[in-house]
Motif scaffolding. Structure first.
Motif, PDB file in Angstrom:
ATOM      1  N   VAL A 404       0.831  -1.204   0.000  1.00 46.53           N
ATOM      2  CA  VAL A 404       0.000   0.000   0.000  1.00 46.53           C
ATOM      3  C   VAL A 404       0.869   1.260   0.000  1.00 46.53           C
ATOM      4  CG1 VAL A 404      -0.170   0.337   2.504  1.00 46.53           C
ATOM      5  CG2 VAL A 404      -2.089   0.979   1.040  1.00 46.53           C
ATOM      6  N   ASN A 405       2.169   1.109   0.154  1.00 44.49           N
ATOM      7  CA  ASN A 405       3.095   2.234   0.256  1.00 44.49           C
ATOM      8  C   ASN A 405       2.887   3.270  -0.837  1.00 44.49           C
ATOM      9  OD1 ASN A 405       5.381   3.915   0.274  1.00 44.49           O
ATOM     10  ND2 ASN A 405       6.687   2.349  -0.597  1.00 44.49           N
ATOM     11  N   VAL A 406       3.177   2.911  -2.072  1.00 49.82           N
ATOM     12  CA  VAL A 406       3.146   3.884  -3.162  1.00 49.82           C
ATOM     13  C   VAL A 406       1.714   4.283  -3.500  1.00 49.82           C
ATOM     14  CG1 VAL A 406       3.873   4.329  -5.525  1.00 49.82           C
ATOM     15  CG2 VAL A 406       5.294   2.928  -4.059  1.00 49.82           C
ATOM     16  N   VAL A 407       0.786   3.335  -3.496  1.00 53.38           N
ATOM     17  CA  VAL A 407      -0.608   3.651  -3.808  1.00 53.38           C
ATOM     18  C   VAL A 407      -1.159   4.644  -2.793  1.00 53.38           C
ATOM     19  CG1 VAL A 407      -2.921   2.706  -4.083  1.00 53.38           C
ATOM     20  CG2 VAL A 407      -0.954   1.403  -4.883  1.00 53.38           C
ATOM     21  N   GLY A 408      -0.898   4.395  -1.509  1.00 52.49           N
ATOM     22  CA  GLY A 408      -1.384   5.294  -0.480  1.00 52.49           C
ATOM     23  C   GLY A 408      -0.816   6.684  -0.612  1.00 52.49           C
ATOM     24  N   LEU A 409       0.490   6.771  -0.875  1.00 57.26           N
ATOM     25  CA  LEU A 409       1.132   8.075  -1.004  1.00 57.26           C
ATOM     26  C   LEU A 409       0.573   8.859  -2.185  1.00 57.26           C
ATOM     27  CD1 LEU A 409       4.915   7.494  -0.164  1.00 57.26           C
ATOM     28  CD2 LEU A 409       3.229   8.791   1.131  1.00 57.26           C
ATOM     29  N   PHE A 410       0.502   8.232  -3.354  1.00 54.51           N
ATOM     30  CA  PHE A 410       0.052   8.974  -4.524  1.00 54.51           C
ATOM     31  C   PHE A 410      -1.417   9.365  -4.444  1.00 54.51           C
ATOM     32  CE2 PHE A 410       4.051   7.992  -6.640  1.00 54.51           C
ATOM     33  CZ  PHE A 410       4.237   9.141  -7.394  1.00 54.51           C
ATOM     34  N   LEU A 411      -2.248   8.527  -3.814  1.00 53.12           N
ATOM     35  CA  LEU A 411      -3.637   8.930  -3.608  1.00 53.12           C
ATOM     36  C   LEU A 411      -3.711  10.123  -2.661  1.00 53.12           C
ATOM     37  CD1 LEU A 411      -5.598   5.556  -3.375  1.00 53.12           C
ATOM     38  CD2 LEU A 411      -5.713   7.272  -5.197  1.00 53.12           C
ATOM     39  N   ALA A 412      -2.855  10.133  -1.635  1.00 51.57           N
ATOM     40  CA  ALA A 412      -2.801  11.273  -0.719  1.00 51.57           C
ATOM     41  C   ALA A 412      -2.330  12.528  -1.453  1.00 51.57           C
ATOM     42  CB  ALA A 412      -1.876  10.966   0.457  1.00 51.57           C
ATOM     43  N   TYR A 413      -1.429  12.360  -2.436  1.00 48.07           N
ATOM     44  CA  TYR A 413      -0.997  13.505  -3.243  1.00 48.07           C
ATOM     45  C   TYR A 413      -2.155  14.031  -4.095  1.00 48.07           C
ATOM     46  CZ  TYR A 413       3.832  11.858  -2.383  1.00 48.07           C
ATOM     47  OH  TYR A 413       5.011  11.462  -1.808  1.00 48.07           O
ATOM     48  N   ALA A 414      -2.944  13.096  -4.610  1.00 49.31           N
ATOM     49  CA  ALA A 414      -3.987  13.473  -5.574  1.00 49.31           C
ATOM     50  C   ALA A 414      -5.123  14.250  -4.938  1.00 49.31           C
ATOM     51  CB  ALA A 414      -4.540  12.209  -6.248  1.00 49.31           C
ATOM     52  N   VAL A 415      -5.483  13.933  -3.692  1.00 45.30           N
ATOM     53  CA  VAL A 415      -6.688  14.524  -3.098  1.00 45.30           C
ATOM     54  C   VAL A 415      -6.611  16.047  -3.013  1.00 45.30           C
ATOM     55  CG1 VAL A 415      -8.126  14.642  -1.031  1.00 45.30           C
ATOM     56  CG2 VAL A 415      -7.325  12.431  -1.860  1.00 45.30           C
ATOM     57  N   PRO A 416      -5.593  16.649  -2.366  1.00 44.21           N
ATOM     58  CA  PRO A 416      -5.568  18.117  -2.309  1.00 44.21           C
ATOM     59  C   PRO A 416      -5.414  18.764  -3.679  1.00 44.21           C
ATOM     60  CG  PRO A 416      -3.548  17.203  -1.392  1.00 44.21           C
ATOM     61  CD  PRO A 416      -4.481  16.061  -1.598  1.00 44.21           C
ATOM     62  N   ILE A 417      -4.688  18.104  -4.597  1.00 42.89           N
ATOM     63  CA  ILE A 417      -4.544  18.667  -5.947  1.00 42.89           C
ATOM     64  C   ILE A 417      -5.893  18.663  -6.665  1.00 42.89           C
ATOM     65  CG2 ILE A 417      -3.397  18.415  -8.181  1.00 42.89           C
ATOM     66  CD1 ILE A 417      -1.041  17.110  -6.705  1.00 42.89           C
ATOM     67  N   PHE A 418      -6.641  17.566  -6.508  1.00 43.52           N
ATOM     68  CA  PHE A 418      -7.978  17.482  -7.096  1.00 43.52           C
ATOM     69  C   PHE A 418      -8.904  18.535  -6.494  1.00 43.52           C
ATOM     70  CE2 PHE A 418     -12.283  15.696  -6.432  1.00 43.52           C
ATOM     71  CZ  PHE A 418     -12.726  15.728  -7.754  1.00 43.52           C
ATOM     72  N   LEU A 419      -8.849  18.737  -5.190  1.00 37.58           N
ATOM     73  CA  LEU A 419      -9.705  19.730  -4.540  1.00 37.58           C
ATOM     74  C   LEU A 419      -9.322  21.143  -4.955  1.00 37.58           C
ATOM     75  CD1 LEU A 419      -9.859  18.148  -0.966  1.00 37.58           C
ATOM     76  CD2 LEU A 419     -11.671  18.163  -2.701  1.00 37.58           C
ATOM     77  N   ARG A 420      -8.024  21.385  -5.134  1.00 42.24           N
ATOM     78  CA  ARG A 420      -7.587  22.700  -5.639  1.00 42.24           C
ATOM     79  C   ARG A 420      -8.110  22.924  -7.046  1.00 42.24           C
ATOM     80  NH1 ARG A 420      -6.435  26.068  -8.787  1.00 42.24           N
ATOM     81  NH2 ARG A 420      -4.511  27.240  -9.097  1.00 42.24           N
ATOM     82  N   LEU A 421      -8.181  21.856  -7.837  1.00 43.82           N
ATOM     83  CA  LEU A 421      -8.680  21.942  -9.211  1.00 43.82           C
ATOM     84  C   LEU A 421     -10.148  22.354  -9.245  1.00 43.82           C
ATOM     85  CD1 LEU A 421      -7.745  21.403 -12.135  1.00 43.82           C
ATOM     86  CD2 LEU A 421      -8.466  19.036 -11.844  1.00 43.82           C
ATOM     87  N   ARG A 422     -10.908  21.917  -8.254  1.00 44.15           N
ATOM     88  CA  ARG A 422     -12.337  22.224  -8.190  1.00 44.15           C
ATOM     89  C   ARG A 422     -12.615  23.613  -7.646  1.00 44.15           C
ATOM     90  NH1 ARG A 422     -14.874  18.169  -4.351  1.00 44.15           N
ATOM     91  NH2 ARG A 422     -16.800  19.181  -5.039  1.00 44.15           N
ATOM     92  N   LEU A 423     -11.612  24.217  -7.031  1.00 38.01           N
ATOM     93  CA  LEU A 423     -11.812  25.485  -6.327  1.00 38.01           C
ATOM     94  C   LEU A 423     -11.536  26.662  -7.260  1.00 38.01           C
ATOM     95  CD1 LEU A 423     -12.563  25.959  -3.318  1.00 38.01           C
ATOM     96  CD2 LEU A 423     -10.160  26.440  -2.913  1.00 38.01           C
ATOM     97  N   ASN A 424     -12.516  27.533  -7.404  1.00 41.69           N
ATOM     98  CA  ASN A 424     -12.351  28.685  -8.290  1.00 41.69           C
ATOM     99  C   ASN A 424     -11.673  29.856  -7.599  1.00 41.69           C
ATOM    100  OD1 ASN A 424     -13.607  27.472 -10.559  1.00 41.69           O
ATOM    101  ND2 ASN A 424     -15.632  27.923  -9.703  1.00 41.69           N
ATOM    102  N   ASP A 425     -11.709  29.901  -6.280  1.00 43.81           N
ATOM    103  CA  ASP A 425     -11.141  31.043  -5.553  1.00 43.81           C
ATOM    104  C   ASP A 425      -9.950  30.613  -4.696  1.00 43.81           C
ATOM    105  OD1 ASP A 425     -12.652  29.521  -3.857  1.00 43.81           O
ATOM    106  OD2 ASP A 425     -13.518  31.209  -2.753  1.00 43.81           O
TER     107      ASP A 425
END
Length: 512
Positions: A404-425
């Protein structure tokens, strides 16, 4: 923010270092008092991510897999392509690190960037990050123990390595790394500076030896040689699996983000640390990869060896030189494990500060003497040891646990980047991508999704208990536990990152 040498701001604001004020004010605005000492300069912040990425450790650990999944063509050109994709991920993460320079890093920013359900986004990101880092520390130190035994076997052929000895050596390594992390952050910074030079000089020595000593190298066209020994008949599938060699190497650069509260001018130096670590690793890693590929003499002999890159060194340079270079590799792995533990400790400290872990009041306490979260250090050492213990009975069981090492890390990387993508402000920090922020974030999230699919697909055929890819199962177990825990108790007590009060209130709580 370095330690104050002048009176507190309320008494003599004009004599306080303006850099200290900037870092303090940023942290206070996010609702946290200063508990950690800022002794990391720009180079130190870069050093921790560069050490965790660790091209020597990453390439030597996974080179054999790449020889079977794509061969030289994927090892070389896959490295280039994946490095570029990881730069997009690093740039997107760096922009967020500049906006939210805290030890909580990924889980903190996920909670702040989410439009709704901030607590849930933060909860899942934090636990994915935690288990990914714990798995990374366990896997890196287990690999170091394996290479140490390979060296012992080369030195004393009568020595027989056993799984029990590997676990024992790993436990000893974890103990030493925990002791190093227990002392001041200044010591950690010094060790990380040494590790950078160890990696760079070590890379030059290995590449120099592989370039100058052998009287035979492969022809330039060997870079296009393709191999598919995965057992799958589709060559394109085998080649795509080979991309994992680079992806496995490029993990842990969130270390610069986690060290934000101990970094001077963190809003600029943390994102720069991320980008420099990825860029320098990409360039130096490609040089090392080319040197290893072109030094291969007997491909079949090397690929069938227990440690293919070590066999390449022996074939090209002889036993004595290979043993010397193996010491460089072992040192790189030990530095990597140490930096991994440091990053994991800061994530534990921050996650506990917000009440997200059992025994939180223990793990976010800071030693008055060393100004480090000592209890979190020992938790960061104990958890990898628990993951390593199944290796006492079965290497397959150990692989299943840490997959789960790499999968867990990259999913953790993706979440804030995805949320920033959804944020207009999105409120960007001093280091930002401007109008390119959203396109870069979109590319980063897309790549993480593609690479995570590869991480969870079967990697060898026929599929047996020993060759089965346990990453999906390990990830499912983590998500199920996190979900049950969330709905059972956590959602009532954890609402995401906690604010300890107004900036002026938390300033009064600073640990001076």
């Amino acid at each position: 923010m370095s330690e104050r040498t002048s009176p507190p701001r309320s008494q003599n604001p004009h004599t306080t270092d303006p850099v200290t004020l900037d870092d303090d004010a940023t942290l206070h605005a996010m609702g946290y008092p200063r508990k950690l000492t800022r002794r990391f300069r720009a180079f130190d912040n870069f050093a921790i991510s560069f050490t965790i990425i660790n091209i020597i450790s990453g390439i030597f650990s996974s080179f054999g897999f790449g020889m079977n999944a794509g061969g030289p063509r994927i090892l070389i050109f896959g490295w280039i392509g994946v490095s570029i994709m990881v730069l997009f991920v690093g740039a997107a993460m760096g922009e967020i690190a500049s906006a939210y320079p805290t030890s909580g890093a990924l889980y903190f920013s996920a909670g702040k960037l989410a439009k709704r359900h901030q607590g849930a986004w933060s909860w899942y990101t934090g636990w994915l990050n935690f288990v990914g880092q714990v798995g990374g520390t366990a896997a890196t130190n287990f690999a170091a123990a394996t290479f140490i035994q390979a060296f012992i076997t080369m030195q004393w052929p009568s020595y027989e390595a056993t799984p029990q000895q590997t676990v024992g050596i790993t436990a000893a390594i974890l103990l030493l790394q925990a002791l190093a992390n227990t002392y001041t952050v200044r010591l950690v910074a010094v060790v990380n500076r040494i590790s950078v030079w160890w990696l760079l000089i070590g890379m030059v020595v290995i590449v120099g030896a592989l370039t100058l000593i052998p009287d035979h190298h492969q022809s330039p066209s060997f870079a296009l040689h393709f191999v598919n020994n995965t057992g799958f008949t589709q060559a394109i599938y085998g080649g795509m699996l080979g991309l994992l060699v680079t992806s496995w190497t490029f993990t842990g650069f969130d270390g610069s983000f986690h060290m934000s509260e101990e970094t001077v001018k963190a809003t600029v130096n943390a994102p720069k640390g991320i980008m420099r670590a990825i860029s320098y690793s990409a360039i130096t890693g490609l040089i090392l990869m080319l040197a290893l590929v072109y030094a291969i003499r007997d491909y079949g002999h090397a690929v069938s060896a227990e440690a293919p890159p070590v066999q390449i060194l022996i074939d090209a340079l002889g036993q004595s030189t290979a043993k010397f270079l193996l010491l460089i590799v072992i040192g790189a792995m030990l530095f990597c494990g140490l930096a991994n533990m440091t990053s994991n400790t800061r994530q534990i400290f921050a996650f506990s500060r917000d009440g997200a872990m059992p025994g939180s009041r223990w793990w976010h306490s800071v030693s008055a003497r060393t100004r480090t979260p000592v209890k979190a250090v020992w938790l960061a050492a104990a958890c990898p040891l628990v993951l390593v213990l199944p290796g006492w009975w079965s290497h397959t069981a150990f692989t299943a646990v840490v997959s789960v090492n790499v999968v867990g890390l990259f999913l953790a990387y993706a979440v804030p980047i995805f949320l920033r993508l959804r944020l207009n402000d999105f409120q960007a920090g001093p280091w930002n991508l401007g109008r390119y922020g959203k396109p870069v974030a979109a590319i980063a999230v897309t790549w993480i999704l593609i690479s995570n699919v590869l991480f969870m697909l079967p990697q060898a055929y026929p599929i047996t208990p020993a060759s089965f890819n346990y990453a999906p199962i390990a990830l499912a177990v983590v998500l199920i536990i996190a979900t049950v825990w969330w709905f059972a108790t956590a959602r009532q007590r954890f609402q995401g990152p906690v604010s300890y009060g107004r900036p002026d209130e938390v300033a009064a709580m600073d640990l001076i």
